[in-house]
Write a protein that holds these residues in place. Sequence first.
Motif, PDB file in Angstrom:
ATOM      1  N   SER A  60      34.242  41.319  40.438  1.00 12.95           N
ATOM      2  CA  SER A  60      34.259  41.812  39.059  1.00 12.95           C
ATOM      3  C   SER A  60      32.960  42.533  38.729  1.00 12.95           C
ATOM      4  N   ALA A 119      40.041  46.155  33.861  1.00 15.92           N
ATOM      5  CA  ALA A 119      41.120  45.201  33.596  1.00 15.92           C
ATOM      6  C   ALA A 119      40.988  43.963  34.479  1.00 15.92           C
ATOM      7  N   ILE A 122      38.583  41.410  32.953  1.00 16.45           N
ATOM      8  CA  ILE A 122      39.223  40.878  31.749  1.00 16.45           C
ATOM      9  C   ILE A 122      40.278  39.843  32.128  1.00 16.45           C
ATOM     10  N   ALA A 123      41.096  40.175  33.133  1.00 15.11           N
ATOM     11  CA  ALA A 123      42.113  39.222  33.594  1.00 15.11           C
ATOM     12  C   ALA A 123      41.460  37.972  34.173  1.00 15.11           C
ATOM     13  N   GLY A 142      45.306  42.054  30.989  1.00 15.33           N
ATOM     14  CA  GLY A 142      44.235  42.946  31.410  1.00 15.33           C
ATOM     15  C   GLY A 142      44.639  44.399  31.265  1.00 15.33           C
TER      16      GLY A 142
END
Length: 208
Positions: A60, A119, A122-123, A142
């Motif tokens: 990430s 995304a 976020i997920a 996401g």
Amino acid sequence: MKQLKHYLPHFFLLLYLVEFAVLAINPFDRAVWFAENLPIIIPVVILIFTYNKFRFSNLSYFLITLFFLFHTYGGHYTFELAPFKFGNKLLSGLNMDFLFPDGRNNFDRLGHFLVGILAFPIAELFLRKQWVKNRATAIFLGILAMGFWGALYEVIEMYYAVFEGGDAGAAFLGSQGDIWDAQKDMYLDILGAASVFIICGYWLKKES
């Protein structure tokens, strides 16, 4: 190796700060530079102050840094004028003229696709905080979040262009004469979000 993995986010932050400092010197348009970099500086500060409370996976942090570096480069030149000759040539070879037309600087279009990769973190946040129960829901949220952000950013661009006016407003808007620019940008935000899960979805886990 374990220590290297632990300090990788620190290296990513240092890399971003070096680029930010260098490209903050004499940008093409200071007003556009500020408007483009503010949406990046805010999440950087948030990530720094929340690091000890919630640490994202290194994947990430890599995806976040990749987008931040790209966006900061664009903010220095304005996205419309960013040097991107080789990239434009590669994108024109995809035979997707509707999205990446020949003769247009498509740096900003690639930037919107890269927005979508956010995304993934976020997920990951939704999944590891147990705000959702399964990976499929986290992925859906996401993608939805990046679609919403893409639409909101187009609205922000519109208001900035209207109130700032002149060359700075046009540079921030970056439509380059395409009447469907906003819609294509939003589409690429969503496409980038879906693509990151196709490529990296296997590594989306409940635990880091």
